[in-house]
Design an enzyme around this catalytic site. Sequence first.
Site, PDB file in Angstrom:
ATOM      1  N   HIS A 137     -33.883 -29.668  49.597  1.00  0.00           N
ATOM      2  CA  HIS A 137     -34.576 -28.502  49.874  1.00  0.00           C
ATOM      3  C   HIS A 137     -35.440 -28.103  48.700  1.00  0.00           C
ATOM      4  O   HIS A 137     -35.380 -28.483  47.588  1.00  0.00           O
ATOM      5  CB  HIS A 137     -33.088 -27.255  49.764  1.00  0.00           C
ATOM      6  CG  HIS A 137     -32.690 -26.913  48.833  1.00  0.00           C
ATOM      7  ND1 HIS A 137     -33.433 -25.975  47.831  1.00  0.00           N
ATOM      8  CD2 HIS A 137     -31.422 -27.144  47.954  1.00  0.00           C
ATOM      9  CE1 HIS A 137     -32.490 -25.884  46.650  1.00  0.00           C
ATOM     10  NE2 HIS A 137     -31.306 -26.606  46.620  1.00  0.00           N
ATOM     11  N   ASP A 180     -34.215 -44.006  41.628  1.00  0.00           N
ATOM     12  CA  ASP A 180     -34.133 -45.317  41.820  1.00  0.00           C
ATOM     13  C   ASP A 180     -33.192 -45.827  43.094  1.00  0.00           C
ATOM     14  O   ASP A 180     -33.221 -46.841  43.820  1.00  0.00           O
ATOM     15  CB  ASP A 180     -33.871 -46.445  40.738  1.00  0.00           C
ATOM     16  CG  ASP A 180     -35.189 -46.495  39.872  1.00  0.00           C
ATOM     17  OD1 ASP A 180     -36.174 -45.880  40.164  1.00  0.00           O
ATOM     18  OD2 ASP A 180     -34.978 -46.838  38.562  1.00  0.00           O
ATOM     19  N   GLU A 224     -32.807 -23.095  51.783  1.00  0.00           N
ATOM     20  CA  GLU A 224     -31.384 -23.373  51.606  1.00  0.00           C
ATOM     21  C   GLU A 224     -30.656 -22.648  50.894  1.00  0.00           C
ATOM     22  O   GLU A 224     -29.312 -22.282  51.171  1.00  0.00           O
ATOM     23  CB  GLU A 224     -31.375 -24.578  50.848  1.00  0.00           C
ATOM     24  CG  GLU A 224     -30.027 -25.731  50.640  1.00  0.00           C
ATOM     25  CD  GLU A 224     -29.322 -24.993  49.324  1.00  0.00           C
ATOM     26  OE1 GLU A 224     -28.296 -25.481  49.200  1.00  0.00           O
ATOM     27  OE2 GLU A 224     -29.833 -24.315  48.420  1.00  0.00           O
ATOM     28  N   GLU A 225     -31.330 -21.721  50.009  1.00  0.00           N
ATOM     29  CA  GLU A 225     -30.544 -20.745  49.003  1.00  0.00           C
ATOM     30  C   GLU A 225     -30.085 -19.725  49.782  1.00  0.00           C
ATOM     31  O   GLU A 225     -29.233 -19.048  49.143  1.00  0.00           O
ATOM     32  CB  GLU A 225     -31.436 -20.572  47.661  1.00  0.00           C
ATOM     33  CG  GLU A 225     -31.881 -21.687  46.852  1.00  0.00           C
ATOM     34  CD  GLU A 225     -30.595 -22.145  46.024  1.00  0.00           C
ATOM     35  OE1 GLU A 225     -29.616 -21.737  46.280  1.00  0.00           O
ATOM     36  OE2 GLU A 225     -30.893 -23.111  45.355  1.00  0.00           O
ATOM     37  N   ASP A 262     -38.796 -50.351  41.786  1.00  0.00           N
ATOM     38  CA  ASP A 262     -38.361 -49.184  40.562  1.00  0.00           C
ATOM     39  C   ASP A 262     -39.339 -48.069  40.821  1.00  0.00           C
ATOM     40  O   ASP A 262     -40.533 -48.227  40.921  1.00  0.00           O
ATOM     41  CB  ASP A 262     -38.853 -49.832  39.238  1.00  0.00           C
ATOM     42  CG  ASP A 262     -38.298 -49.030  38.247  1.00  0.00           C
ATOM     43  OD1 ASP A 262     -37.019 -49.107  37.894  1.00  0.00           O
ATOM     44  OD2 ASP A 262     -39.083 -48.090  37.735  1.00  0.00           O
ATOM     45  N   ILE A 263     -38.707 -46.996  40.979  1.00  0.00           N
ATOM     46  CA  ILE A 263     -39.607 -45.739  41.139  1.00  0.00           C
ATOM     47  C   ILE A 263     -39.972 -45.199  39.664  1.00  0.00           C
ATOM     48  O   ILE A 263     -38.731 -44.926  39.086  1.00  0.00           O
ATOM     49  CB  ILE A 263     -38.522 -44.394  41.678  1.00  0.00           C
ATOM     50  CG1 ILE A 263     -38.173 -44.941  43.164  1.00  0.00           C
ATOM     51  CG2 ILE A 263     -39.249 -43.061  41.907  1.00  0.00           C
ATOM     52  CD1 ILE A 263     -39.311 -45.424  44.160  1.00  0.00           C
ATOM     53  N   ASP A 285     -29.837 -33.073  46.298  1.00  0.00           N
ATOM     54  CA  ASP A 285     -29.764 -31.573  45.972  1.00  0.00           C
ATOM     55  C   ASP A 285     -29.179 -31.501  44.406  1.00  0.00           C
ATOM     56  O   ASP A 285     -28.133 -31.777  44.241  1.00  0.00           O
ATOM     57  CB  ASP A 285     -28.975 -30.455  46.655  1.00  0.00           C
ATOM     58  CG  ASP A 285     -29.270 -29.203  46.399  1.00  0.00           C
ATOM     59  OD1 ASP A 285     -29.728 -28.751  45.444  1.00  0.00           O
ATOM     60  OD2 ASP A 285     -28.294 -28.376  47.018  1.00  0.00           O
TER      61      ASP A 285
HETATM   62  N1  TRP Z   1     -26.660 -26.365  46.959  1.00  0.00           N
HETATM   63  C1  TRP Z   1     -26.286 -25.732  45.813  1.00  0.00           C
HETATM   64  C2  TRP Z   1     -27.487 -24.915  45.633  1.00  0.00           C
HETATM   65  O1  TRP Z   1     -28.605 -25.084  45.845  1.00  0.00           O
HETATM   66  C3  TRP Z   1     -25.864 -26.413  44.816  1.00  0.00           C
HETATM   67  C4  TRP Z   1     -24.623 -27.245  44.863  1.00  0.00           C
HETATM   68  C5  TRP Z   1     -23.560 -26.700  44.377  1.00  0.00           C
HETATM   69  C6  TRP Z   1     -24.346 -28.431  45.468  1.00  0.00           C
HETATM   70  N2  TRP Z   1     -22.626 -27.775  44.920  1.00  0.00           N
HETATM   71  C7  TRP Z   1     -23.121 -28.796  45.537  1.00  0.00           C
HETATM   72  C8  TRP Z   1     -25.604 -29.441  46.080  1.00  0.00           C
HETATM   73  C9  TRP Z   1     -22.883 -30.085  46.016  1.00  0.00           C
HETATM   74  C10 TRP Z   1     -24.873 -30.454  46.729  1.00  0.00           C
HETATM   75  C11 TRP Z   1     -23.366 -30.932  46.595  1.00  0.00           C
HETATM   76  O2  TRP Z   1     -27.453 -23.897  44.951  1.00  0.00           O
HETATM   77 ZN    ZN Z   2     -29.835 -26.750  45.483  1.00  0.00          ZN
HETATM   78 CA    CA Z   3     -37.154 -45.702  37.969  1.00  0.00          CA
END
Ligand code: TRP
Ligand code: ZN
Ligand code: CA
Length: 337
Positions: free
Chosen positions: A144, A325, A190-191, A62-63, A219
């Site tokens: 990310h 988890d 990532e952004e 369990d985390i 994410d």
């Molecule tokens: N990756 C997007 C962000 O960081 C967020 C996001 C939108 C997302 N739709 C997604 C992440 C679907 C995973 C799956 O702004």
């Molecule tokens: Zn994101």
């Molecule tokens: Ca947990």
Amino acid sequence: MPSRTPHTPPPYRSSWFRRAATAVAVLATAIGTAGAAPGAIAAPAPAAPTAAHPAAVAAAPDIPVANVKAHLAQLQSLATANSGNRAHGRPGYKASLDYVKAKLDAAGFTTSVQQFTAGGATGYNLVADWPGGNAGQILMTGAHLDSVTSGPGINDNGSGSSAVLETALAVAREGLKPAKHLRFAWWGAEELGLIGSRNYVNALPTAERSKITGYLNFDMVGSPNPGYFVYDDNPALEAVFKDWFAAKGVATEIETEGDGRSDHASFKNAGIAVGGLFTGAGRTKTSAQAQKWGGTAGQAFDRCYHSSCDTTSNINDTALDRNSDAIAHAVWTLSAN
Ligand code: TRP
Ligand code: ZN
Ligand code: CA
């Protein structure tokens, strides 16, 4: 008097052996043979695993969601101390990376930092390898670590970053000896368009890419009005998550809000199997979804998506706990054989 060797228990050979021995001890207690009453039937000793009969997959721990939240609190402080964000090219990003790296180094991971340039600024990926396992069969797990410039990025994506970090630390705490090699990654930029993860994949020679049996992406896994979305890109990886949630009585749906909108796309584009979890971003929760998951229909899964209110208040603890988890379960299960 003859000298006597004090009795010491034999050293356990592996975490598998320790778990099996513990399970037998617990069973013996439960059926009342622990005191070895005369005539009691001893529990059978566990058979050693062989190639034909591999060891049962050890259950993931369990985390502790409190540990995940402690990482989130640290990321929030680092944003607060650095102009309110942890964005690519800003000091809050590098401070976040240094925090995660220090935890992993102290736990025994082999870490490396990959630099790249994007938007005229230096970006960084953090990669952490758990020593051991089959070097030709690598299970990767990532998130990310950068935020947008408008806020601290606690749900997006302190949540995935912290849940993956705590899973890696659990691997170390448990002394996991997986059959596969485990690699964890925290992506930069990532952004700005999945830049860090794309850099990582592009820099891998073809032979190295083909060793990656799967990439799991996390994410946004603590959205305040959460849904439980599972990536459907690969049926085997999808099933591990779907089955885990089903066993907990939590309904899931296929993730459709952002095809290709996170770092798994970098791996998928290179032909690598991908999976992952998501609790929703700017899209609105329907009444059908509110009925199955609770929360508020007609409201976004994350009303603070990409804004300054994406703080430690912008987290649903139950979603963060379940997803953490589930991540550990997937890492344990998918690396065991
Ligand atoms: N990756 C997007 C962000 O960081 C967020 C996001 C939108 C997302 N739709 C997604 C992440 C679907 C995973 C799956 O702004
Ligand atoms: Zn994101
Ligand atoms: Ca947990």
